[in-house]
Scaffold this motif. Structure first.
Motif, PDB file in Angstrom:
ATOM      1  N   PRO A 784       0.835  -1.211   0.000  1.00  0.00           N
ATOM      2  CA  PRO A 784       0.000   0.000   0.000  1.00  0.00           C
ATOM      3  C   PRO A 784       0.861   1.249   0.000  1.00  0.00           C
ATOM      4  N   ARG A 785       0.333   2.315  -0.613  1.00  0.00           N
ATOM      5  CA  ARG A 785       1.073   3.578  -0.669  1.00  0.00           C
ATOM      6  C   ARG A 785       1.410   4.053   0.739  1.00  0.00           C
ATOM      7  N   LYS A 870      -5.075  -1.417  -5.171  1.00  0.00           N
ATOM      8  CA  LYS A 870      -3.987  -0.617  -4.617  1.00  0.00           C
ATOM      9  C   LYS A 870      -2.626  -1.088  -5.092  1.00  0.00           C
ATOM     10  N   HIS A 871      -2.563  -2.199  -5.830  1.00  0.00           N
ATOM     11  CA  HIS A 871      -1.297  -2.735  -6.305  1.00  0.00           C
ATOM     12  C   HIS A 871      -1.162  -2.456  -7.787  1.00  0.00           C
TER      13      HIS A 871
END
Length: 880
Positions: A784-785, A870-871
């Motif tokens: 995740p960022r 999210k990837h």
């Protein structure tokens, strides 16, 4: 000396070739006479030779058995109209019927052998006739070799005639002639006999019969043999001769027949164990109006005529000596007869008139029998032969004209035994010579073991006692084996007491005669060889004295009861397990001195046939040379075991006492412990060592290098590592004392000792434990960022479980940008990439990463981008 033609009993077929025999011996000195049974070779030839020789020269005739000696002498004397002891006499061990007028002397082959050893020139002997040489008894083979050697070196005038019914003619003639200057075979004279018709009746058992084991014969076979003899009585005229393998079977068949025959039939027995009177009765003609069934061992197979026999019933078995050198056991075994022996037996029925033979086997089985009997030298205990040969020239007889060379293994075993008994001065058959005690034992006329027991036993228990026990044990049939010996079963001391009580007069008379002979032999020894007077210790009871004498003869058969053996199972000092028969009076004795034991079939324990009870002190006194005290370090308990380090006192293989080794170990003891730990590794395997994850992975990487690159990369499979344990585990083995110490080994560091230094440097390059991943992949959707990268996210661990196909299991996002799967081991092996989802689930397995990006990736991207938004799931996975 030959009676004139027409004399009753002399017009036999061999008479036609007597002049040829005399001429052959006069011309060459040696000859071979081939004559079937019943032709007169045993009786007429010696008389003809005696008449042709110069006055004063004696003819010695050697027969294989005592009963044949007496029968042949009586027959020749009767042809001359004289009693035995005048011109014809006989001699056996301990008994002699000769005089100054004797020109023909019949002896046993064993007695002739001892005479040659005592005086090789045989003074007064002009000719020797060796009868029945085809039987290949060991004494006969040795006597022939020594006679020929003495003739070549000392007595060129000595005439030697070998006589037989079915010999290997060419071979025997070659040996007889080998000592002559020209080396030509000796002349062969053949006598033929009129052939009386012989009918063969195949009479196998109708029910299965167990094959013989050791000296055991299935009672069902004895039932069948007795029934066949009863059938023969009903179907044929004349007397019946029944062949069985041993004295026990003689008694068994005779008792079965006695209850089935009529009052006009006499059932008699004939064996070497019987008294002279009983043997004479079996060889006498039937009374008018009566018939006989003579149940016999092989003594009636040759050299004897049983008058009136028209039918032979043959069980098809013979008893022969067998020696188990590995276990130190010797004895008799029951085997199938050879075809030659079967023909010899059958010929007894057609010797005087037409006859019949009932064979208790099938015609097909007959064709499968061995053609000839096996020479005794191939199977017998050779201690007596080796001592005789060592006293003559070489212990292995390599320089003598033997019909068959002594087997190397059996000869070496005999030399070791004689050396251990103090009778030879070395253990090399080529150079060992008899010691002074060995020469004394050789002169006693006994097998070396019993000679040693007589000589040394006389000094411990007294000459008379030693002579009585040795006579009991060295004379066949007095103790042990089937039939219970002289009344004491397997207990030597009980049999000894029964003989002294005269419970069986026939046996007792034979035993007392042998006691007198042995006592006289001791008295005749030179003073330097005589045993010292016995101290007669108070503990010398019958049992103790008997056991001590037996132990002196067979120190390797001293036996201690085994824990949990319930009083019947013992371990001998030679390492052999033995067992007493159920109901034996010796059960419960802490120690035994075993005189006779045999092993049959697959039975792991030998059966004790004769023994005496003793204690530990008696065992120590009987075998002081087997006493040892020392440190023993070994791995015990198999895979679950450990090192056992003790100071142990032993008598041979039997442990007497022990205590643990304590304190610091010296260098020698540490080496013994290291060897025991290596044995433990061999038994338990590498599981004795701790295998951390790092050690397992290192072993896998080394295996991959070995598979891809070969030498000098080491093999690390179980067998290879165990075989080189001392090399890579040397320091650990040297420093450990027990199993638990090995459990603290740094196995990975130990494994690296197998690597040469250049390979050690290259290992991480060739077979890396981790592979670096493409730069920046940890920021391209690896998580995740905002999540920071972990320390190991720049690389991933390789799985080397399969040396030929290492595996890299990694999330797909971490290899974005890789154009191809990596290669290892100098580029020889492609890594198999297991691509995983962000959740660690498998997405694809490939060794062709470029092909995956071009093809299957699109489908994977379509399925996964919505699930894991999210990837990173770039449209171009190779873009920077």
């Amino acid at each position: 000396m030959l009676p004139p033609p027409g004399t009753p009993g002399t017009d036999l077929p061999v008479r036609e070739v007597l002049d040829d025999v005399v001429a052959a011996l006069a011309g060459r000195g040696t000859a071979l006479l081939v004559a079937p049974p019943g032709t007169g070779k045993t009786t007429l030839v010696p008389l003809a030779l005696a008449g042709a020789l110069p006055a004063g020269g004696r003819v010695v005739v050697a027969e294989p058995r005592r009963v044949a000696v007496r029968a042949a002498a009586r027959r020749m004397a009767s042809l001359l109209g004289e009693p035995v002891g005048q011109r014809v006499g006989w001699s056996v061990r301990g008994e002699r019927r000769t005089s100054a007028a004797t020109r023909v002397e019949v002896v046993t082959t064993g007695l002739l052998l001892r005479r040659i050893q005592h005086d090789p020139e045989l003074p007064g002997v002009a000719a020797v006739v060796l009868d029945e040489v085809h039987e290949r008894h060991l004494d006969a083979d040795l006597a022939l070799a020594l006679l020929l050697d003495a003739r070549a070196a000392l007595r060129p005038d000595l005439q030697v005639l070998a006589a037989s019914a079915t010999p290997d003619t060419a071979r025997l003639a070659a040996v007889l002639g080998a000592g002559d200057d020209d080396g030509r075979p000796a002349p062969v004279v053949v006598a033929t006999a009129p052939v009386h018709p012989l009918e063969v009746v195949w009479a196998p058992p109708t029910r299965p019969v167990r094959p013989p084991e050791g000296t055991r014969t299935d009672p069902a076979l004895l039932d069948h043999v007795a029934a066949t003899a009863h059938r023969a009585l009903a179907e044929r005229d004349g007397d019946v001769l029944v062949f069985v393998p041993g004295a026990a079977e003689v008694g068994g068949v005779r008792s079965r027949l006695a209850s089935r025959t009529g009052p006009d039939v006499d059932v008699l027995s004939l064996s070497g164990r019987q008294s002279t009177a009983d043997q004479d009765a079996a060889l006498a003609p039937s009374a008018p109006g009566r018939r006989r069934v003579v149940v016999s061992t092989a003594v009636a197979e040759s050299s004897l005529t049983v008058p009136g026999v028209r039918v032979v019933v043959d069980a098809g078995l013979a008893r022969v000596p067998r020696t188990d050198h590995a276990r130190g056991l010797g004895g008799l075994a029951t085997v199938r007869v050879s075809r030659a022996a079967a023909e010899q037996r059958a010929g007894r029925a057609a010797r005087e008139a037409p006859g019949a033979v009932y064979r208790c086997w099938t015609a097909l089985e007959h064709e499968r029998l061995a053609a000839q009997p096996q020479p005794e030298v191939a199977t017998a205990d050779l201690t007596g032969a080796v001592l005789a040969l060592a006293s003559w020239s070489r212990a292995d007889g390599a320089d003598l004209p033997l019909l068959d060379p002594l087997p190397a293994g059996a000869t070496a075993a005999a030399v070791r035994v004689l050396h251990d008994l103090g009778l030879l001065d070395g253990d090399d058959a080529a150079t060992a010579r008899p010691t002074a005690r060995g020469r004394a034992v050789a002169s006693l006329g006994l097998e070396p073991r019993w000679g040693r027991a007589l000589l040394d036993g006389a000094a411990l228990v007294g000459e008379r006692t030693a002579a009585e026990v040795v006579a009991l044990l060295s004379e066949d049939g007095l103790v042990g084996g089937a039939g219970g010996g002289a009344g004491g079963g397997d207990d030597v001391a009980s049999s000894w007491r029964a003989l002294r009580r005269d419970d069986d007069p026939g046996r007792s008379a034979r035993w007392r005669a042998e006691v007198r002979r042995l006592s006289g032999a001791l008295a005749d020894l030179p003073s330097a060889q005589r045993p010292p007077a016995a101290s007669r210790p108070s503990r010398t009871t019958d049992d103790a004295a008997a056991a001590l004498v037996v132990g002196l003869a067979h120190p390797e058969r001293l036996a201690r009861v085994r824990p949990g053996g319930e009083g019947g199972s013992y371990l001998t000092t030679g390492g052999t397990a033995v067992r007493l028969a159920p109901g034996s009076g010796l059960r419960g004795a802490p120690w035994l001195a075993v005189a006779v034991a045999d092993r049959s079939g697959s039975d792991p324990e030998a059966r004790v046939r004769a023994a005496a009870a003793l204690d530990e002190d008696g065992a120590r006194a009987a075998a002081p040379h087997l006493l040892r005290e020392g440190e023993e370090v070994s791995w015990q308990g198999g895979a679950g075991g450990d090192v056992v380090a003790r100071r142990v006192e032993r008598i041979g293989a039997v442990e007497l006492a022990s205590r643990p080794l304590a304190g610091a170990l010296d260098q020698r003891q540490r080496a013994l412990v290291a060897g025991a730990l290596a044995d433990g590794l061999a038994q338990a395997g590498l599981a004795l060592l701790p295998w951390s994850d790092g050690a397992v992975r290192l072993r896998q990487r080394l295996a991959a290098c070995r598979a891809a690159l070969g030498d000098p990369w080491p093999a690390v499979d179980d067998g290879a590592l165990l075989g080189r344990a001392a090399e890579w585990l040397g320091p650990e083995l040297a420093g450990a004392r027990r199993r638990a110490d090995l459990a603290r080994t740094d196995t990975a560091s130990a494994l690296r000792r197998l690597l040469p230094w250049p390979e050690a440097i290259r290992l991480d390059d060739l077979a890396p434990e981790r592979l670096p991943l493409p730069a920046g992949t940890s920021q391209r959707g690896a998580g995740p960022r905002g999540a920071g990268p972990r320390a190991d996210e720049g690389s991933a661990r390789l799985d080397w479980s399969d040396p030929a196909a290492p595996v890299l299991a990694v999330r797909l996002q971490r290899v974005l940008g890789w154009t191809a799967a990596p290669r290892v081991l100098d580029g020889r092996v492609a890594v198999v990439v297991h691509l995983l989802s962000p959740a660690g689930r498998p997405l694809a397995v490939t060794a062709d990463l470029a092909g995956f990006w071009r093809g299957a990736y699109r489908e994977v991207r379509a399925q996964m981008r919505g699930r894991y938004p999210k990837h990173a799931w770039p449209e171009d996975p190779l873009a920077p």
